[in-house]
Design an enzyme around this catalytic site. Structure first.
Site, PDB file in Angstrom:
ATOM      1  N   GLU A   9     -58.934 -17.696   7.299  1.00 32.79           N
ATOM      2  CA  GLU A   9     -59.002 -18.902   7.356  1.00 32.79           C
ATOM      3  C   GLU A   9     -58.619 -19.570   8.864  1.00 32.79           C
ATOM      4  OE1 GLU A   9     -57.348 -21.174   4.203  1.00 32.79           O
ATOM      5  OE2 GLU A   9     -58.510 -20.161   2.555  1.00 32.79           O
ATOM      6  N   GLU A  43     -60.803 -15.144  -2.261  1.00 29.12           N
ATOM      7  CA  GLU A  43     -59.966 -16.492  -2.676  1.00 29.12           C
ATOM      8  C   GLU A  43     -60.974 -17.486  -3.367  1.00 29.12           C
ATOM      9  OE1 GLU A  43     -57.237 -18.779  -0.425  1.00 29.12           O
ATOM     10  OE2 GLU A  43     -56.523 -16.909   0.973  1.00 29.12           O
TER      11      GLU A  43
HETATM   12  O1  IFM Z   1     -52.466 -20.734  -0.481  1.00 29.60           O
HETATM   13  C1  IFM Z   1     -53.589 -20.905   0.147  1.00 29.60           C
HETATM   14  C2  IFM Z   1     -53.858 -19.665   0.791  1.00 29.60           C
HETATM   15  O2  IFM Z   1     -52.788 -19.162   1.646  1.00 29.60           O
HETATM   16  C3  IFM Z   1     -55.016 -19.681   1.854  1.00 29.60           C
HETATM   17  N1  IFM Z   1     -56.281 -20.294   1.057  1.00 29.60           N
HETATM   18  C4  IFM Z   1     -55.981 -21.353   0.290  1.00 29.60           C
HETATM   19  C5  IFM Z   1     -54.933 -21.271  -0.645  1.00 29.60           C
HETATM   20  C6  IFM Z   1     -54.626 -22.389  -1.622  1.00 29.60           C
HETATM   21  O3  IFM Z   1     -54.122 -23.723  -0.733  1.00 29.60           O
END
Ligand code: IFM
Length: 490
Positions: A216, A397
């Protein structure tokens, strides 16, 4: 589809709970909208029924994700150097409740039993990140063998259990020593990242076949360099885009370093993508949505997959930032070094009104930024395939924080998480049915963990962690997810 009865595994003695209780599921169904669409296009009611009758492709990979600073702890052990998140979390007022990742979920010491837990959940894949300052305490130069050995043991332990490692190189914990040299505002950091990638691929390249360069980068740019809510806590839009370019350069150099060390690897970045909808049907809102899409998605997708920053977005950046002066000849060729897989992280859609203001159109989770809209995942996946071609996609994710608590009988019921995951998986299934080359899914997260500026106030795991005694309790969603994995469907 016939229902596959849930099985029991030896060694995991959770009683069969009413995992999909109609009441709980229905409450979230209200949040999620009233229906999901199956691959046949039929509208299926979002209810508490056990399955939606949707089967995934045979080789679909099911996994869970974590990151180093969020779970490892052992912040000063075995030669690990400090990261910007150690500095940031130890700065009063930066993290809710003054929480730090010093201990986190103590995974550094409990990795073996955590791997056993993953095996009991029947995960096929585990996405984790490597702590750069654990391997290179100064960010460059001297390797900390003890740190590298930890990841050797972790990878070996995964493979022994039949779980495929998916390794992220940078999940925000930049070595403080590199921050002191300028962090992502310095072009050199991209080069040090490539050197770090070389160290890792030399150590693990014979056993790791999927590598993700950056996690990210958009969050680093916006939350770390614009809003100052994440480390390094800067608030400067102009410099944030310089950091962005160096992050993207690091990605490209990282791909090249990994490829040089392991020609068979699958390599790509992990991008958090959103779908940007106009909040109304005015042409102004449409134009603003297109504009915001540039900053949210195209700024990261285009350089990697098209070899150019999007012109409209770059024009706007140029008005406020000297970022273009940092783009050297050949940088875009490096950044667009071919990748094998695009890791997609989806949490929420974005709505923009005629003035370019963000608008909330759906209920949010405990994370106020997270509007819950499963169809947005379908829109993100199909958009990537439509606009960028059929690069293999991996969801690395997707998840939701819920107010989980241990009940009197020692279990943790999280029906809203089950409903969230099921509805998003239904959207992913629909995207596959419509031709998206989606290869797998990783729930965020395996364990409750350190949620950055929110500290331990939000629980994102399918496994509950008691941060007082580090006990792990698989939540109802963990058992549900294991059944999903077994039946390869929802
Ligand atoms: O916890 C984070 C992760 O580290 C990166 N993506 C979003 C998640 C939730 O906020």
């Amino acid at each position: 589809m016939p229902l596959v009865p849930p099985h029991r595994t030896a060694g995991w003695s959770l009683s069969r709970r009413t995992l999909l209780r109609t009441a709980g599921a229905a409450s979230m169904a209200g949040l999620l909208g009233s229906s999901v669409t199956g691959c046949g296009g039929a509208e299926e009611p979002q209810s508490g029924a056990d399955t939606l009758g949707l089967t995934f492709p045979e080789n679909f990979t099911w996994g869970a994700a974590t990151s180093a600073y969020q779970i490892e702890g052992a912040a000063t052990e075995d030669g690990r150097g400090p990261s910007i998140w150690d500095t940031f979390s130890h700065t009063p007022g930066r993290v809710r409740g003054g929480d730090t990742g010093d201990v986190a979920a103590d995974h550094y010491h409990r990795w073996e039993s955590d791997l056993d837990l993953m095996a009991e959940l029947e995960l096929a894949s585990y996405r984790f990140s490597i702590s750069w300052p654990r391997v290179l305490p100064e960010g460059r130069g001297q390797i900390n063998q003890a740190g590298l050995d930890f990841y050797q043991r972790l990878v070996d332990g995964l493979l022994e259990r039949g779980i495929t490692p998916v390794v992220t190189l940078f999940h925000w914990d930049l070595p403080q020593a590199l921050e002191d040299l300028g962090g992502w505002l310095s072009r050199d950091t991209a080069g040090y990242f490539a050197d770090y990638a070389t160290v890792l691929v030399e150590a693990l390249g014979d056993r790791v076949s999927t590598w993700l360069t950056l996690n990210e980068p958009k969050t680093v740019v916006i939350v770390g360099y614009q809003a100052g809510i994440h480390a390094p806590g800067r608030r400067d839009r102009a410099e944030s885009y310089i950091a962005m370019h160096h992050l993207m350069l690091a990605h490209g150099l990282g791909v090249q370093a990994l490829r040089a060390g392991s020609s068979q690897s699958r390599i790509g970045p992990a991008l958090n993508l959103t779908v940007v909808y106009p909040a109304d049907d005015s042409p102004e809102a449409e134009a603003q949505a297109e504009r915001v899409d540039g900053f949210e998605n195209r700024l990261y997708l285009d350089p990697v997959l098209r070899g150019a920053y999007p012109e409209d977005t770059l024009d706007e950046i140029t008005q406020i930032s000297p970022m273009v002066d940092q783009i050297h000849d050949g940088d875009l060729e490096v950044i667009s070094t071919p990748i094998d897989v695009l890791a997609v992280q989806y949490y929420n859609p974005t709505y923009v009104d005629a003035n370019g203001e963000r608008v909330t159109r759906h209920p949010t989770s405990e994370a106020s930024w997270q509007q819950i809209h499963p169809d947005g995942l379908y829109d993100v996946l199909t958009r990537v395939t439509r606009d960028y071609g059929d690069i293999p996609l991996l969801i690395t994710e997707n998840g939701v924080p819920t107010p989980d608590a241990v009940t009197a009988d020692g279990t943790v019921d999280d029906p809203d998480r089950i409903t969230f995951l099921r509805s998003h998986l239904a959207a992913a299934h629909r995207a596959i049915a419509d031709g998206v080359p989606l290869e797998g899914y990783h729930v965020w997260s395996l364990l409750d963990n350190f949620e950055w500026a929110e500290g331990y106030s939000q629980r994102w795991g399918i496994v509950y962690v008691d941060f007082d005694d580090q006990r792990r309790i698989p939540k109802a969603s963990a058992e549900w997810y294991r059944d999903v994995i077994r039946r390869n469907g929802i």
